[in-house]
Design a protein around this motif. Structure first.
Motif, short mmCIF file in Angstrom:
data_model
loop_
_atom_site.label_atom_id
_atom_site.label_comp_id
_atom_site.label_asym_id
_atom_site.label_seq_id
_atom_site.Cartn_x
_atom_site.Cartn_y
_atom_site.Cartn_z
N LEU A 163 -24.48 26.58 37.05
CA LEU A 163 -24.68 27.78 37.85
C LEU A 163 -25.98 27.67 38.63
O LEU A 163 -26.89 26.95 38.22
CB LEU A 163 -24.78 29.01 36.93
CG LEU A 163 -23.65 29.20 35.92
CD1 LEU A 163 -24.02 30.30 34.93
CD2 LEU A 163 -22.36 29.55 36.66
N ARG A 164 -26.05 28.38 39.72
CA ARG A 164 -27.29 28.45 40.51
C ARG A 164 -27.88 29.84 40.33
O ARG A 164 -27.13 30.83 40.30
CB ARG A 164 -26.98 28.22 41.99
CG ARG A 164 -26.08 27.04 42.26
CD ARG A 164 -26.84 25.74 42.26
NE ARG A 164 -25.96 24.59 42.27
CZ ARG A 164 -26.37 23.35 42.53
NH1 ARG A 164 -27.65 23.10 42.77
NH2 ARG A 164 -25.52 22.36 42.50
N VAL A 165 -29.19 29.91 40.21
CA VAL A 165 -29.84 31.23 40.11
C VAL A 165 -30.91 31.35 41.18
O VAL A 165 -31.73 30.46 41.35
CB VAL A 165 -30.46 31.46 38.71
CG1 VAL A 165 -29.37 31.68 37.66
CG2 VAL A 165 -31.38 30.35 38.29
N VAL A 188 -27.97 25.37 34.22
CA VAL A 188 -28.47 26.28 35.25
C VAL A 188 -29.46 25.55 36.14
O VAL A 188 -30.37 24.87 35.65
CB VAL A 188 -29.15 27.52 34.62
CG1 VAL A 188 -29.61 28.48 35.71
CG2 VAL A 188 -28.21 28.24 33.66
N ASP A 189 -29.25 25.69 37.45
CA ASP A 189 -30.12 25.04 38.43
C ASP A 189 -30.86 26.11 39.21
O ASP A 189 -30.24 26.95 39.87
CB ASP A 189 -29.26 24.18 39.37
CG ASP A 189 -30.08 23.21 40.20
OD1 ASP A 189 -31.31 23.43 40.34
OD2 ASP A 189 -29.50 22.24 40.73
N ALA A 190 -32.20 26.08 39.15
CA ALA A 190 -33.00 27.07 39.88
C ALA A 190 -33.33 26.59 41.29
O ALA A 190 -33.86 27.37 42.09
CB ALA A 190 -34.28 27.37 39.11
N LEU A 249 -31.88 23.27 31.97
CA LEU A 249 -32.41 24.06 33.08
C LEU A 249 -32.95 23.06 34.09
O LEU A 249 -33.84 22.27 33.79
CB LEU A 249 -33.51 25.01 32.58
CG LEU A 249 -34.32 25.73 33.66
CD1 LEU A 249 -33.43 26.58 34.57
CD2 LEU A 249 -35.40 26.62 33.02
N GLU A 250 -32.39 23.15 35.32
CA GLU A 250 -32.71 22.13 36.32
C GLU A 250 -33.68 22.67 37.38
O GLU A 250 -33.55 23.81 37.83
CB GLU A 250 -31.37 21.74 36.98
CG GLU A 250 -31.45 20.59 37.95
CD GLU A 250 -30.04 20.09 38.31
OE1 GLU A 250 -29.16 20.04 37.42
OE2 GLU A 250 -29.82 19.76 39.48
N GLU A 251 -34.62 21.83 37.75
CA GLU A 251 -35.61 22.12 38.79
C GLU A 251 -36.16 23.55 38.77
O GLU A 251 -36.02 24.30 39.74
CB GLU A 251 -35.02 21.79 40.17
CG GLU A 251 -34.74 20.31 40.31
CD GLU A 251 -34.82 19.80 41.74
OE1 GLU A 251 -34.23 20.44 42.61
OE2 GLU A 251 -35.48 18.77 41.97
N PRO A 280 -27.37 11.54 37.00
CA PRO A 280 -27.77 11.58 38.41
C PRO A 280 -27.21 12.77 39.19
O PRO A 280 -26.10 13.24 38.92
CB PRO A 280 -27.17 10.28 38.99
CG PRO A 280 -26.81 9.45 37.84
CD PRO A 280 -26.61 10.34 36.67
N HIS A 281 -28.00 13.18 40.18
CA HIS A 281 -27.54 14.11 41.22
C HIS A 281 -26.50 13.38 42.05
O HIS A 281 -26.64 12.19 42.32
CB HIS A 281 -28.77 14.44 42.08
CG HIS A 281 -28.52 15.23 43.32
ND1 HIS A 281 -28.28 14.65 44.54
CD2 HIS A 281 -28.50 16.57 43.53
CE1 HIS A 281 -28.13 15.60 45.45
NE2 HIS A 281 -28.26 16.77 44.86
N THR A 282 -25.44 14.09 42.46
CA THR A 282 -24.43 13.42 43.30
C THR A 282 -24.07 14.23 44.54
O THR A 282 -23.19 13.85 45.28
CB THR A 282 -23.11 13.19 42.51
OG1 THR A 282 -22.48 14.46 42.32
CG2 THR A 282 -23.35 12.53 41.17
#
Ligand SMILES: [Mg+2]
Length: 415
Positions: free
Chosen positions: A163-165, A192-194, A229-231, A305-307
């Motif tokens: 999810l993006r927040v 979750v990616d901030a 929790l990403e970035e 990895p990010h894709t």
């Protein structure tokens, strides 16, 4: 001794695939993305082996890149990845980031050795048929709409979602994750990616997180069983990231758009992340991703990895990830109706679909497994640079005169 192969043709294409419906990426708040654009490079050796890679693009900003890269890359031995990375570094002194080109050489090397690239990267060679993927959503949506979408992706076979927040308050962000958790139960993975790593504020101004907000949110993530929790902070806030990681029990992930090993090395040494996500088309090519992967293995860290670029970028990173022994999930970008395989992978012969087990197959063909649909490339692509031996010679004579051209050719020839 067998004669070595040489790069004898370099082609660059602008590729522009119109999306069927607008896509609103959370990482550029307020921006309706209407196209999937990238630069495609196609290298051909003197024995006819072709290597391909792609770099994400906003417009046609790489229009003049061929004139710069051509003389550096022409004639290189495609198997000598050390020299190739040195050349790409030299080209980058003027400001261009060119590591997206490097995977094309791995593609050739895999084809020469008759192996998929992941087998060139593994510590112990073994078959990997498929990898588990998570559904990486890309938009900020109202909770009701997001829940509907999640019902759909669960039906497709996914076992995890990212999810993006980006709400003004932590409470709204927590509410979203908590409603999704309620809906999917305990057994479904949530990340979750901030998207705080590389903020873009060209249209809307998204909230800017600090260490306090990241820490508070990470604590809530822990209660909700979030996988990572990403970035949560700026990608260069090394000290704050390592401070966050000290107190957060939820794994912290990042590193997707780092500029290369020199940055990732600092992050690893400072303990910024639990899970490293270098994208081989941004962060120093497959060589750097491999280095990070090996560090992660040695230090008991995660690697995923990010894709999110295009179908070619996905396949490049899929090959790297397939070589990592401790797999969890790989990012599968999917946000209907805007970002779907048809638009993401439009120049591939076979768009990459997810199976009912929530997996994607790892191509076992030699190289990166990128099969370009030439008709689709003609439709969506425009070749803007072509370099052959004759063209290189004529270009050099025109710019430097015959005598200097011959002198340079002699010096390069004896090296
Ligand atoms: Mg991300």
């Amino acid at each position: 001794m067998p004669t070595r192969s040489k790069i004898q043709k370099i082609e660059l294409f602008h590729v522009d695939i119109p999306l069927k419906k607008p896509f609103y990426p959370s990482w550029i708040s307020g921006y309706p993305q209407l196209h999937n654009r990238f630069t495609l490079i196609r290298l051909t050796t003197d024995d006819g082996i072709v290597g391909v890679s792609a770099g994400a693009a906003f417009e046609t900003e790489r229009e003049g890149l061929g004139e710069l890269i051509g003389p550096y890359l022409f004639g290189l031995d495609p198997t000598d990845i050390g020299v190739i990375n040195q050349r790409l570094k030299e080209i980058s002194y003027l400001g261009w980031r060119n590591s997206w080109i490097e995977p094309a050489f791995w593609d050739i090397r895999g084809k020469m050795e008759g192996k998929p690239v992941y087998k060139l990267l593994q510590q112990k060679e073994e078959d990997v048929k498929e990898v588990r993927v998570y559904c990486s959503t890309g938009e900020i949506q109202p909770a009701e709409k997001r829940l509907e979408c999640i019902d759909k992706i669960r039906g497709m076979g996914f076992k995890a979602v990212k999810l993006r927040v980006r709400s003004p308050t932590i409470k709204e962000d927590v509410d979203l994750v908590s409603r999704v958790r309620e809906r999917v139960g305990e057994d479904f993975g949530i990340m979750v990616d901030a998207n705080q790593g590389w903020r873009v504020t060209i249209i809307d101004e998204p909230p800017l997180w600090d260490l306090d907000r990241a820490t508070s949110f990470a604590r809530e993530c822990e209660k909700l069983g979030v996988l990572w929790l990403e970035e949560p902070l700026d990608m260069y806030s090394y000290d704050e990231l390592s401070a966050l990681r000290e107190v957060a029990k939820t794994p912290i992930a990042g590193g997707e758009l780092s500029a290369g090993w020199h940055e990732l090395k600092i992050m690893i040494e400072k303990g910024c992340y639990d899970i490293y996500q270098p994208d081989a088309t941004f962060a120093g090519g497959i060589s750097t991703s491999r280095r990070v992967m090996e560090e992660c293995l040695g230090r008991d860290l995660g690697f995923s990895p990010h894709t999110w670029t295009n179908g070619i970028g996905f396949l490049v990173n899929l090959q790297v990830y397939a070589a990592f022994p401790r797999k969890t999930y790989l990012e599968y970008p999917y946000e209907p109706p805007g970002w779907i395989p048809l638009s993401r992978d439009a120049i591939l012969k076979n768009p990459i679909e997810v199976s009912s087990r929530g997996t994607v197959p790892v191509p076992d063909t030699p190289g990166l497994g990128i099969e370009i649909d030439e008709r689709a490339l003609r439709k969506y692509g425009k070749r803007f640079y072509l370099l052959t031996q004759l063209r290189l010679a004529l270009q050099s004579i025109r710019r430097m005169g015959l005598k200097t051209t011959l002198e340079i050719a002699r010096k390069k020839g004896v090296r």
